[in-house]
Write an enzyme that holds these catalytic residues in place. Structure first.
Site, mmCIF file in Angstrom:
data_model
loop_
_atom_site.group_PDB
_atom_site.id
_atom_site.type_symbol
_atom_site.label_atom_id
_atom_site.label_comp_id
_atom_site.label_asym_id
_atom_site.label_seq_id
_atom_site.Cartn_x
_atom_site.Cartn_y
_atom_site.Cartn_z
ATOM 1 N N GLU A 249 -7.153 11.976 -33.160
ATOM 2 C CA GLU A 249 -6.448 12.294 -34.390
ATOM 3 C C GLU A 249 -6.223 11.031 -35.232
ATOM 4 O OE1 GLU A 249 -2.620 14.996 -35.573
ATOM 5 O OE2 GLU A 249 -2.432 13.734 -33.805
ATOM 6 N N SER B 294 -16.892 -5.032 -33.245
ATOM 7 C CA SER B 294 -17.573 -4.887 -31.961
ATOM 8 C C SER B 294 -16.693 -4.147 -30.958
ATOM 9 C CB SER B 294 -17.918 -6.271 -31.399
ATOM 10 O OG SER B 294 -18.455 -6.145 -30.102
ATOM 11 N N ARG C 237 -4.645 12.619 -29.315
ATOM 12 C CA ARG C 237 -3.938 11.841 -30.346
ATOM 13 C C ARG C 237 -4.761 10.639 -30.803
ATOM 14 N NH1 ARG C 237 -2.139 15.802 -31.652
ATOM 15 N NH2 ARG C 237 -0.203 16.658 -30.886
#
Length: 148
Positions: free
Chosen positions: A93, A116, A90
């Protein structure tokens, strides 16, 4: 008709040509800036009203406005492999869908640079919600401008 990728390129060109910010586009569409940017880059379909509103602000061709309303191809496998663990999957995703939008917004709001991952803080908390508890994750990284 043009495809979603071509529509995204047309949006990028028109946005630069007309000096319209992602925030301005989000505001006229009535959507949050990350969602609106991701949608205009091809990750979400726009309603007819949203596409026409963005199209008017950017002076887009009707074919682009039409393409922005098509169902997207959510290609989250850009790295070539997908993790097996569902939670880690996930995260891949989310970055696959929203990474390009976040990059655009970082460049618009901070300039040419990156967030960063060294000077970085991460927080996660649970938020109770009647519709189902929410996972809130905050990525907090220092902006690093590119220097030549």
């Amino acid at each position: 008709m043009i495809n979603r990728s071509e529509a995204a390129q047309a949006v990028l060109a028109a946005r630069a040509r007309r000096a319209v910010t992602w925030q301005e586009l989000a505001d006229v569409m009535g959507r949050p800036p990350v969602w609106a940017t991701a949608a205009l880059l091809g990750s979400h379909p726009l309603t007819s009203a949203e596409a026409k509103t963005a199209g008017a602000l950017l002076d887009l061709e009707p074919s682009v406005v039409e393409a922005l309303q098509l169902p997207p191809v959510r290609d989250t496998g850009r790295s070539g492999s997908s993790p097996v663990d569902p939670t880690v999957h996930r995260f891949h995703e989310v970055i696959g869908l929203y990474g390009p939008a976040l990059r655009e917004l970082i460049h618009e709001q901070f300039g040419d640079g990156i967030m960063s991952a060294v000077d970085f803080r991460l927080d996660m908390r649970r938020v109770t919600d009647p519709a189902g508890d929410r996972v809130v994750i905050v990525l907090d990284g220092k902006f690093l401008a590119y220097r030549w």
